[in-house]
Design an enzyme around this catalytic site. Structure first.
Site, PDB file in Angstrom:
ATOM      1  N   LYS A 128       5.960  -6.839  -4.886  1.00 48.37           N
ATOM      2  CA  LYS A 128       6.747  -5.823  -3.518  1.00 48.37           C
ATOM      3  C   LYS A 128       5.892  -5.380  -2.890  1.00 48.37           C
ATOM      4  O   LYS A 128       6.386  -5.833  -1.218  1.00 48.37           O
ATOM      5  CB  LYS A 128       7.239  -3.802  -4.371  1.00 48.37           C
ATOM      6  CG  LYS A 128       8.090  -3.410  -3.786  1.00 48.37           C
ATOM      7  CD  LYS A 128       7.845  -2.047  -4.477  1.00 48.37           C
ATOM      8  CE  LYS A 128       9.160  -0.979  -3.618  1.00 48.37           C
ATOM      9  NZ  LYS A 128       9.295   0.359  -4.331  1.00 48.37           N
ATOM     10  N   ASP A 129       4.869  -5.238  -3.050  1.00 50.79           N
ATOM     11  CA  ASP A 129       3.617  -5.170  -1.756  1.00 50.79           C
ATOM     12  C   ASP A 129       3.164  -6.716  -1.012  1.00 50.79           C
ATOM     13  O   ASP A 129       3.526  -6.228  -0.465  1.00 50.79           O
ATOM     14  CB  ASP A 129       2.002  -4.944  -2.588  1.00 50.79           C
ATOM     15  CG  ASP A 129       1.749  -3.022  -3.042  1.00 50.79           C
ATOM     16  OD1 ASP A 129       3.196  -2.709  -2.374  1.00 50.79           O
ATOM     17  OD2 ASP A 129       0.762  -2.980  -4.209  1.00 50.79           O
TER      18      ASP A 129
ATOM     19  N   HIS B 195      -7.144   4.817  -9.914  1.00 52.76           N
ATOM     20  CA  HIS B 195      -7.086   3.669 -10.993  1.00 52.76           C
ATOM     21  C   HIS B 195      -7.762   5.042 -12.331  1.00 52.76           C
ATOM     22  O   HIS B 195      -6.907   4.898 -13.182  1.00 52.76           O
ATOM     23  CB  HIS B 195      -7.953   2.941 -11.001  1.00 52.76           C
ATOM     24  CG  HIS B 195      -7.160   1.311 -10.717  1.00 52.76           C
ATOM     25  ND1 HIS B 195      -6.563   0.684 -11.457  1.00 52.76           N
ATOM     26  CD2 HIS B 195      -6.967   1.143  -9.339  1.00 52.76           C
ATOM     27  CE1 HIS B 195      -5.919  -0.500 -10.118  1.00 52.76           C
ATOM     28  NE2 HIS B 195      -5.993   0.359  -9.124  1.00 52.76           N
TER      29      HIS B 195
ATOM     30  N   GLU C  79      -8.567   4.019  23.162  1.00 53.44           N
ATOM     31  CA  GLU C  79      -7.616   2.971  22.417  1.00 53.44           C
ATOM     32  C   GLU C  79      -6.514   4.045  21.853  1.00 53.44           C
ATOM     33  O   GLU C  79      -7.445   4.929  22.142  1.00 53.44           O
ATOM     34  CB  GLU C  79      -8.450   1.701  21.206  1.00 53.44           C
ATOM     35  CG  GLU C  79      -8.765   0.700  21.888  1.00 53.44           C
ATOM     36  CD  GLU C  79      -8.477  -0.763  22.085  1.00 53.44           C
ATOM     37  OE1 GLU C  79      -7.142  -0.397  23.393  1.00 53.44           O
ATOM     38  OE2 GLU C  79      -9.135  -1.734  22.399  1.00 53.44           O
TER      39      GLU C  79
ATOM     40  N   SER D  90      -1.611   7.139  -9.525  1.00 55.68           N
ATOM     41  CA  SER D  90      -1.086   6.596  -8.662  1.00 55.68           C
ATOM     42  C   SER D  90       0.223   7.555  -8.597  1.00 55.68           C
ATOM     43  O   SER D  90       0.893   8.064  -9.657  1.00 55.68           O
ATOM     44  CB  SER D  90       0.224   5.416  -8.041  1.00 55.68           C
ATOM     45  OG  SER D  90       0.698   6.014  -7.056  1.00 55.68           O
TER      46      SER D  90
END
Length: 412
Positions: free
Chosen positions: A250-251, A222, A294, A226
């Protein structure tokens, strides 16, 4: 008869004080939230790759919630761990659901974490001024991997036991401090109660440290804002959109699809989430035919398998992660996004192929023919970061970047 004093024209009627205004005067959390998560300006051209951070946050909170409830019924001892897992699955109300969601969440979290990392490499999100965002994200990834490995040990099944044994034996190969460190991690000469108890504490405590590092990562983001697919900074207000409602919506769509995928994994494909050998209790006298961790650890395990020297294998395996911290200085190109670097795109594709190849070698390392493919993949992995990345600028075609995020023309 009471007399109400009249207000002078320069006086205002006092506003009624609410709980929120009282708090806001003393701790401005509401205005901060509004500024950082509602009005926060985001580049208007962000694509689906920028939604994976939100997915990771939601899945992390889900895993933390399910993990706390699972820990209430878990017994961190060599004699009781496997039985407590069976009890959670069969006797604890909704225990099977909690464990399935926790296991599916760990797999989904690591998958989206790798995609998030690839997005940073592809779009140059590690470049000035976002180095601290990159470093905090990498540190977060290392913490998640440590937590995931500790969690893999906790069921104390066959694969859990022998995976712990293999990794700790690799650590013992470190000169001078290896033997002592391995003995401390294991709590003895072989995995035992102390081993399991220490991994349980590590797994539980690290989860809360991860939450703290997530906050640091978000704060760093922040501050510098971005990155975006074009790799150029917004210059005007028209080139940005507020986080709410545009990117919240959107997220939210991507989060819903991710949670649907998690549910499908947990309910319909639970056998994909762990090795079948781990459904059997640990037996120190019987070594599994093919020890493998894994899927998200397979590339690093593959490096251990293709290098004859344990210490060199451990060094190259750990080095493959630590090398990422140097990427902001290794990449000297002024262009951030690989969208405008065609040669770098090819190199990045080969990097992904080499990483997948190392994972295949980690899974099927008993096939000797794959060893040389794994060594070639490992060689390219290091060549990519130490040779191609620093010198790619000299061979890239010179391009004129767009001057604005509103410019729809491609770079020339």
């Amino acid at each position: 008869m009471t007399h109400t004093p009249e207000l002078r024209p320069d006086q205002e009627t006092p506003k009624k004080q609410t709980v929120s205004t009282w708090i806001e005067k003393r701790l401005p959390i509401f205005s901060t939230f509004r500024r950082e998560y509602i009005q926060f300006p985001m580049p208007r051209n962000l694509n689906i790759w920028w939604a994976f951070g939100a997915v990771l946050t939601v899945v992390l909170l889900l895993m933390l919630a399910t993990g706390i409830f699972l820990a209430m019924s878990y017994t961190p001892s060599a004699t009781g761990a496997f039985a407590s897992i069976e009890m959670i699955e069969r006797s604890v109300p909704s225990g099977w659901l909690l464990r399935a969601l926790h296991m599916a969440g760990s797999n989904l979290f690591l998958a989206f974490l790798y995609l998030h990392l690839f997005r940073g490499l592809y779009y140059g999100s590690y470049k000035n001024p976002r180095e601290l965002v990159w470093f905090s994200g990498l540190f977060l990834m290392l913490m998640v991997m440590m937590t995931a490995f500790a969690g893999y040990i906790l069921p104390w099944g066959q694969m859990s036991y022998w995976a712990a044994n293999v990794v700790i034996q690799a650590i013992s190969s470190v000169p001078l401090i290896g033997e002592g460190l391995a003995h401390w991690l294991m709590g003895g000469s072989s995995p035992n109660d102390l081993t399991l108890h220490r991994y349980f504490v590590l797994h539980f405590v690290m989860a809360f440290f991860i939450i703290g590092v997530v906050f640091i990562h978000v704060i760093c983001l922040h501050v510098v804002k971005s990155n975006n697919p074009k790799g150029i900074e917004p210059k005007t207000k028209e080139e940005t959109l507020p986080f709410y409602p545009y990117y919240v919506a959107k997220d939210g769509v991507v989060i819903v699809f991710a949670l649907l995928l998690l549910v499908v994994l947990a309910f319909f494909f639970p056998d994909w989430l762990t090795n079948s050998e781990n459904y059997m209790p640990a037996n120190p006298l019987e070594t599994p035919a093919n020890i493998a961790p894994e899927w998200y650890f397979l590339p690093f395990y593959g490096i251990l398998q293709i290098i004859p020297s344990k210490f060199l294998g451990l060094l190259l395996s750990v080095g493959s992660l630590l090398l990422l911290f140097a990427v902001p200085w290794l990449d000297r190109s002024p262009i951030k996004s690989a969208k405008y670097r065609p040669l770098y795109r090819v190199a990045l594709l080969l990097l992904v192929i080499s990483f997948v190849m190392l994972g295949i070698v980690g899974k099927y390392h008993s096939h000797t023919g794959l060893v040389w493919f794994g060594r070639l993949a490992l060689l390219y992995y290091y060549v990519h970061f130490l040779v191609i990345l620093p010198f790619s600028e000299k061979f890239e075609l010179k391009r004129t970047l767009p001057t604005s995020l509103l410019d729809e023309k491609e770079a020339k």
